[in-house]
Design a protein around this motif. Structure first.
Motif, short mmCIF file in Angstrom:
data_model
loop_
_atom_site.label_atom_id
_atom_site.label_comp_id
_atom_site.label_asym_id
_atom_site.label_seq_id
_atom_site.Cartn_x
_atom_site.Cartn_y
_atom_site.Cartn_z
N ALA A 70 -0.18 -11.01 -0.49
CA ALA A 70 0.48 -11.23 0.80
C ALA A 70 0.36 -12.67 1.25
CB ALA A 70 -0.12 -10.29 1.85
N GLU A 71 -0.76 -13.34 0.91
CA GLU A 71 -0.95 -14.74 1.25
C GLU A 71 0.15 -15.61 0.65
OE1 GLU A 71 -3.57 -16.99 2.71
OE2 GLU A 71 -3.57 -15.20 3.97
N LYS A 113 0.43 -0.87 12.85
CA LYS A 113 -0.77 -1.48 12.29
C LYS A 113 -0.64 -1.65 10.79
CE LYS A 113 -3.92 0.26 15.86
NZ LYS A 113 -5.17 1.01 16.14
N ASP A 114 -1.42 -2.60 10.25
CA ASP A 114 -1.42 -2.84 8.83
C ASP A 114 -2.48 -1.95 8.15
OD1 ASP A 114 -3.88 -3.95 9.30
OD2 ASP A 114 -3.39 -5.96 8.60
N PRO A 115 -2.64 -2.02 6.84
CA PRO A 115 -3.61 -1.15 6.17
C PRO A 115 -5.06 -1.37 6.61
CG PRO A 115 -2.07 -2.08 4.58
CD PRO A 115 -1.83 -2.77 5.87
N HIS A 116 -5.35 -2.52 7.23
CA HIS A 116 -6.71 -2.79 7.71
C HIS A 116 -6.87 -2.43 9.19
CE1 HIS A 116 -7.11 -4.99 3.93
NE2 HIS A 116 -6.03 -5.70 4.26
N GLU A 117 -5.87 -1.71 9.75
CA GLU A 117 -5.89 -1.28 11.15
C GLU A 117 -5.77 -2.44 12.12
OE1 GLU A 117 -5.69 1.87 12.20
OE2 GLU A 117 -5.50 2.37 10.06
N SER A 118 -5.24 -3.56 11.64
CA SER A 118 -4.96 -4.68 12.55
C SER A 118 -3.56 -4.52 13.11
CB SER A 118 -5.07 -6.02 11.81
OG SER A 118 -6.39 -6.21 11.34
N ALA A 134 -6.03 -1.18 -0.49
CA ALA A 134 -6.02 -2.14 0.62
C ALA A 134 -6.84 -3.37 0.33
CB ALA A 134 -6.51 -1.46 1.90
N ASP A 135 -7.89 -3.24 -0.49
CA ASP A 135 -8.74 -4.40 -0.77
C ASP A 135 -8.19 -5.28 -1.89
OD1 ASP A 135 -9.11 -2.48 -2.67
OD2 ASP A 135 -11.29 -2.73 -2.82
N HIS A 136 -7.00 -4.93 -2.42
CA HIS A 136 -6.40 -5.72 -3.51
C HIS A 136 -5.11 -6.44 -3.10
CE1 HIS A 136 -8.48 -3.02 -6.77
NE2 HIS A 136 -9.32 -3.85 -6.15
N THR A 156 0.82 -1.21 0.00
CA THR A 156 0.00 0.00 0.00
C THR A 156 0.85 1.27 0.00
OG1 THR A 156 -0.15 -0.17 2.42
CG2 THR A 156 -1.96 -1.10 1.12
N GLN A 157 1.95 1.25 0.76
CA GLN A 157 2.75 2.47 0.89
C GLN A 157 3.74 2.66 -0.26
OE1 GLN A 157 4.66 2.99 4.67
NE2 GLN A 157 2.75 2.82 5.84
#
Length: 429
Positions: free
Chosen positions: A395-396, A419-424, A388-390, A381-382
């Motif tokens: 990553a898997e 945190k990651d792009p999904h705020e986890s 973020a949804d792609h 993302t950065q």
């Protein structure tokens, strides 16, 4: 056992001549053929083997002599003419190299058969034995042949030793060798000459039909064992010598068995063993690595799923079961059972009365996998500017091959994100 001891005693002069002659031929042909193999010119050996037949026939017709040096000289001229013709056809026509090789091979071999037939019907008293060059007959070697083969083998080995660095560079990167100022054309001439000479020497043992195997098969077998050229040459030379020894021994114990085909059969057995069982490049090793990679991906995916469950339950070591894991990620039932067995065997999970939970080592490993996944998502993302949804499928895949060095580089590049792009949250040690 008695036959083996009798063979190893070399008390029979014919056994000495045939055994040492085929060993000299096998070693020299294998070491020279290694460069043809590395230059991806394997078919050239087959073409030359067939193309030297007219040279042998013409040299006999001119001199009426079966001296090995005279026949080898004619073979050398004929082989060189074939190589030049192949290069000329490739350079000045639209035909591809493999087509040019097939064309020259068939024409020269046809001419050779025609000349041999003419010689056989000419009534020459000393023409007997020339047809043996077609299929080889090592048992007909004489002491003069052995002297000739040992001299030629010495010339070939000394040439390879003196020009090893130049041959090595030219085999791997001819363009760089040209830029570096090496006389590439002269080196190609020398390398082609010793290749033709090696083939001309070996045809009496295995014949023109099987000579390509003596040139290429030892190199192919040796390449499976090492990536070092020096080691490859020694392994190929040893394989060539061993095949000559084994072929001679089988021919000695079973007189009706021809030596040449058994030399090639021995080489083929060595090649098959090498291709299957070589430590790094063998088929068995590749299958083992593939299985280990599949198991690694499976166990890491299970650990990651367990960690996600732990996050949901806000606990490090909750007891879970297979149904809980299936809610997080759809696993094949048999694969899941296999992965859990592997994790238990490695003490990354501990069995409980109602299921299982992570061990301390398992939690550390699960955090590592999740951390790599989320760091890579941050990088995509950065730095790659992906949405973020792609990023999840990429990553898997990548999370399983990120090394500690790449992880450290990612951390420095991204500034140790929380945190990651999904705020986890990104788990650290």
């Amino acid at each position: 056992m008695k036959e083996l001891l009798e063979f190893l005693s070399f008390s029979n002069p014919n056994v000495r001549v045939v055994t040492f002659g085929t060993m000299f031929i096998g070693m020299s042909a294998a070491m020279v053929g290694s460069f043809a193999f590395l230059r991806k010119r394997s078919l050239i050996g087959d073409a030359i083997a067939h193309a030297i037949l007219p040279g042998i026939a013409i040299s006999f017709m001119v001199t009426q002599s079966k001296s090995p040096f005279i026949l080898m000289f004619g073979a050398l001229i004929s082989g060189w003419a074939a190589m030049l013709l192949i290069e000329a056809i490739t350079k000045h026509s639209k035909l591809k190299p493999d087509t040019a090789i097939g064309l020259v091979l068939s024409v020269f071999f046809g001419v050779g058969i025609l000349l041999l037939t003419h010689i056989q019907h000419s009534g020459a008293g000393n023409q007997a034995g020339l047809d043996q060059f077609l299929f080889g007959k090592a048992a007909s070697m004489t002491k003069d042949d052995l002297v000739a083969y040992s001299v030629v083998a010495s010339i070939l080995l000394v040439t390879v030793f003196l020009l090893f660095k130049e041959f090595k560079l030219m085999s791997f990167n001819a363009e760089f060798a040209q830029i570096s100022g090496l006389p590439v054309k002269s080196l190609q001439f020398v390398l082609s000459s010793i290749t033709v000479l090696a083939i001309a020497t070996g045809i009496q043992a295995v014949g023109v039909v099987l000579m390509a195997a003596l040139i290429i098969t030892p190199a192919a077998a040796a390449r499976s064992w090492t990536e070092n050229l020096v080691k490859m040459l020694f392994i190929a030379g040893f394989a060539g010598m061993l095949s000559g020894f084994v072929g001679s021994y089988i021919s000695f114990t079973a007189p009706n068995m021809p030596t040449g085909p058994w030399i090639v059969m021995s080489l083929s057995a060595i090649a098959v063993i090498s291709l299957v069982f070589a430590p790094k490049r063998g088929l068995w090793s590749k299958m083992k690595r593939q299985r280990e990679n599949r198991e690694k991906i499976l166990t890491e995916n299970i650990l990651k799923a367990i960690y996600h469950l732990n996050e949901r339950r806000d606990a490090d070591f909750p007891v879970i079961d297979e149904e809980d894991l299936q809610e997080i990620r759809q696993f094949n039932s048999d694969e899941l059972k296999k992965g859990l067995r592997l994790l238990k065997k490695r003490f990354l999970i501990l069995r409980q009365a109602e299921g299982f939970r992570l061990s301390e080592a398992g939690l550390t490993e699960a955090k590592r996998v999740v951390r790599l996944h989320r760091l890579w998502e941050m990088y995509l993302t950065q730095r790659m500017r992906l949405k973020a949804d792609h990023i999840h499928p990429n990553a898997e895949t990548i999370e399983h091959i990120i090394s500690p060095e790449i992880e450290e580089e990612l951390l420095r590049e991204l500034g140790y994100p929380d945190k990651d792009p999904h705020e986890s949250p990104i788990p650290y040690k």
